[in-house]
Write a protein that holds these residues in place. Structure first.
Motif, PDB file in Angstrom:
ATOM      1  N   TRP A  49       0.774   3.367 -18.032  1.00 40.55           N
ATOM      2  CA  TRP A  49       0.696   2.071 -17.370  1.00 40.55           C
ATOM      3  C   TRP A  49       1.193   1.005 -18.332  1.00 40.55           C
ATOM      4  O   TRP A  49       0.694   0.875 -19.461  1.00 40.55           O
ATOM      5  CB  TRP A  49      -0.736   1.775 -16.933  1.00 40.55           C
ATOM      6  N   THR A  62       1.555  -0.904 -10.295  1.00 46.09           N
ATOM      7  CA  THR A  62       2.424   0.252 -10.083  1.00 46.09           C
ATOM      8  C   THR A  62       3.495   0.396 -11.163  1.00 46.09           C
ATOM      9  O   THR A  62       4.374   1.243 -11.041  1.00 46.09           O
ATOM     10  CB  THR A  62       3.106   0.175  -8.704  1.00 46.09           C
ATOM     11  N   GLN A 122      -1.865   8.887  -9.301  1.00 49.47           N
ATOM     12  CA  GLN A 122      -2.186   7.536  -8.883  1.00 49.47           C
ATOM     13  C   GLN A 122      -2.413   7.474  -7.387  1.00 49.47           C
ATOM     14  O   GLN A 122      -1.740   8.150  -6.632  1.00 49.47           O
ATOM     15  CB  GLN A 122      -1.027   6.577  -9.252  1.00 49.47           C
ATOM     16  N   ARG A 123      -3.353   6.625  -6.967  1.00 51.39           N
ATOM     17  CA  ARG A 123      -3.648   6.467  -5.550  1.00 51.39           C
ATOM     18  C   ARG A 123      -3.493   4.998  -5.173  1.00 51.39           C
ATOM     19  O   ARG A 123      -4.219   4.139  -5.675  1.00 51.39           O
ATOM     20  CB  ARG A 123      -5.080   6.911  -5.227  1.00 51.39           C
ATOM     21  N   PRO A 124      -2.527   4.648  -4.298  1.00 57.14           N
ATOM     22  CA  PRO A 124      -2.339   3.259  -3.940  1.00 57.14           C
ATOM     23  C   PRO A 124      -3.495   2.735  -3.086  1.00 57.14           C
ATOM     24  O   PRO A 124      -4.040   3.448  -2.253  1.00 57.14           O
ATOM     25  CB  PRO A 124      -1.025   3.265  -3.154  1.00 57.14           C
ATOM     26  N   PRO A 137       4.476   3.726  -5.084  1.00 59.88           N
ATOM     27  CA  PRO A 137       4.968   4.918  -5.790  1.00 59.88           C
ATOM     28  C   PRO A 137       6.472   4.967  -6.005  1.00 59.88           C
ATOM     29  O   PRO A 137       6.947   5.720  -6.851  1.00 59.88           O
ATOM     30  CB  PRO A 137       4.501   6.066  -4.888  1.00 59.88           C
ATOM     31  N   THR A 145       0.795  -1.224   0.000  1.00 61.33           N
ATOM     32  CA  THR A 145       0.000   0.000   0.000  1.00 61.33           C
ATOM     33  C   THR A 145       0.830   1.277   0.000  1.00 61.33           C
ATOM     34  O   THR A 145       0.365   2.312  -0.474  1.00 61.33           O
ATOM     35  CB  THR A 145      -0.935   0.027   1.220  1.00 61.33           C
ATOM     36  N   HIS A 179      -8.401   0.142 -11.829  1.00 56.55           N
ATOM     37  CA  HIS A 179      -7.316  -0.424 -11.038  1.00 56.55           C
ATOM     38  C   HIS A 179      -6.163  -0.725 -11.977  1.00 56.55           C
ATOM     39  O   HIS A 179      -6.356  -1.331 -13.031  1.00 56.55           O
ATOM     40  CB  HIS A 179      -7.742  -1.739 -10.379  1.00 56.55           C
ATOM     41  N   LYS A 225      -1.759  -2.434  -6.233  1.00 56.29           N
ATOM     42  CA  LYS A 225      -2.680  -1.849  -7.197  1.00 56.29           C
ATOM     43  C   LYS A 225      -2.888  -0.372  -6.886  1.00 56.29           C
ATOM     44  O   LYS A 225      -2.716   0.078  -5.761  1.00 56.29           O
ATOM     45  CB  LYS A 225      -4.025  -2.574  -7.170  1.00 56.29           C
ATOM     46  N   GLU A 226      -3.274   0.356  -7.915  1.00 54.57           N
ATOM     47  CA  GLU A 226      -3.598   1.766  -7.768  1.00 54.57           C
ATOM     48  C   GLU A 226      -4.983   1.995  -8.341  1.00 54.57           C
ATOM     49  O   GLU A 226      -5.380   1.355  -9.318  1.00 54.57           O
ATOM     50  CB  GLU A 226      -2.610   2.638  -8.540  1.00 54.57           C
ATOM     51  N   THR A 227      -5.726   2.867  -7.718  1.00 50.99           N
ATOM     52  CA  THR A 227      -6.978   3.300  -8.310  1.00 50.99           C
ATOM     53  C   THR A 227      -6.771   4.703  -8.838  1.00 50.99           C
ATOM     54  O   THR A 227      -6.135   5.538  -8.193  1.00 50.99           O
ATOM     55  CB  THR A 227      -8.144   3.253  -7.306  1.00 50.99           C
ATOM     56  N   SER A 228      -7.256   4.947 -10.035  1.00 55.55           N
ATOM     57  CA  SER A 228      -7.052   6.241 -10.652  1.00 55.55           C
ATOM     58  C   SER A 228      -8.119   6.463 -11.706  1.00 55.55           C
ATOM     59  O   SER A 228      -8.983   5.602 -11.923  1.00 55.55           O
ATOM     60  CB  SER A 228      -5.658   6.312 -11.278  1.00 55.55           C
TER      61      SER A 228
END
Length: 334
Positions: free
Chosen positions: A304, A297, A329-331, A176, A172, A294, A204-207
């Motif tokens: 991506w 990284t 990007q948001r982990p 980055p 988490t 999703h 994973k990242e949500t963006s």
């Protein structure tokens, strides 16, 4: 040497969550998974070679690691990852620049952007082949190798833990900077070349990104090509999606509109994958809609590297409100 290149490295199968301890023999050992090049290092008297996952000789691509291996005072076969750290993140693109270049060029790059070798397994030490030894024995031998010879840069001993909370932090918090996820190994597992006996969980990242084009019919799209605007206001390709769910195909099929001649990607050639030269057949659509997705990284210069998984349409976000190309990007927990 008992082990001669090429040898297929042991691999991992993907899951969505960290496995329970009983999933692998002897309980699980957890290691970070890095955004780098998998390399096997073979060193014996008079011979040193770096082997890629596919069996290619990459000794000339990473002369700083080859030279360090040649200086080792005993025969070894190591498994690990070559990485390059720049601006606070592991840079996969910098590794790619090393491949198929003249040795003078790679030595210059090694001086400017040195690579490090993150060792996570020891397959041979001296004349002793360790493939059939349990991982706990191989790990202890690897730690002893580092301690005995006081190994420093470019050598790095990758951390290992059985603390699931710490492994969750790798998933988490460390995405980055280039930690792609976590690999789980059984403490009592032998090393099986070519077999997917380990388990990997990708961070994973949500963006969000803007739908710029689709494959398949606009009225029932199969996959999405997603974009973001750069600082010059140009819509740049940021990601490709996995196949859409039936419900999302239906929802988007009612909303999307084929792009006109003025679409920013109307005359753009897009390849079937990042590493392919084969052109992709796609239809530009008006960049009016935003999706949340999703992705892992592995992001290179704003793109991506692997296909992302669309989650939902974001009707509450306008295209102008999406983060600029290369940002945002948001982990999230894997």
């Amino acid at each position: 040497m008992a082990l001669i290149p090429p040898i297929e490295p042991m691999l991992a199968k993907a899951t969505d969550t960290l496995p329970v301890p009983r999933a692998l023999p002897g309980g699980i050992a957890l290691e970070p998974k890095y955004d780098g090049f998998r390399l096997l290092v073979f060193h014996s008297s008079g011979t040193t070679q770096l082997q890629s996952r596919s069996g290619n000789d990459l000794s000339a691509a990473f002369p700083e690691i080859t030279d360090a291996a040649a200086a080792l005072p005993e025969e070894v076969v190591l498994d690990g990852e070559a990485v390059i750290l720049m601006e606070g993140r592991l840079q996969f693109g910098a590794l790619q620049q090393r491949v198929n270049r003249p040795l003078a060029t790679t030595r210059h790059l090694a001086h400017l952007q040195p690579a490090h070798y993150l060792a996570f397994d020891l397959l041979q030490r001296g004349t002793a082949e360790l493939l059939h030894e349990p991982y706990r024995v191989r790990r202890a031998a690897l730690e002893d190798l580092f301690a005995t010879h006081d190994l420093g840069a470019p050598w790095t001993l990758t951390p290992v833990t059985d603390d699931r909370e710490l492994a969750e932090q790798w998933l988490t918090l460390w995405g980055p900077v280039g930690v792609e996820g976590v690999v789980a190994k059984g403490w009592d597992q032998a090393y099986h070349p070519g077999r997917r006996g380990w388990i990997k969980v990708r961070a994973k990242e949500t963006s969000e990104a803007i739908i710029g084009a689709v494959t398949g019919p606009v009225t029932a799209p199969l996959t999405l090509l997603l974009g973001r605007y750069d600082t010059d206001g140009i819509l740049r390709l940021a990601a490709r999606s996995t196949p859409l769910t039936a419900s999302l195909r239906s929802e988007l099929g009612r909303l999307l509109t084929a792009g006109g001649p003025g679409h920013p990607w109307a005359d753009v050639r897009i390849t079937a994958s990042w590493s392919s030269r084969e052109p992709l057949e796609f239809t530009p659509v008006e960049p009016e809609h935003v999706v949340e997705f999703h992705g892992d990284t592995a992001v290179d210069a704003g793109r991506w590297r692997h296909a992302v998984r669309p989650l939902r349409l974001r009707t509450d976000i306008a295209p102008a409100d999406v983060a600029p190309f290369g940002e945002g990007q948001r982990p999230v927990s894997g």
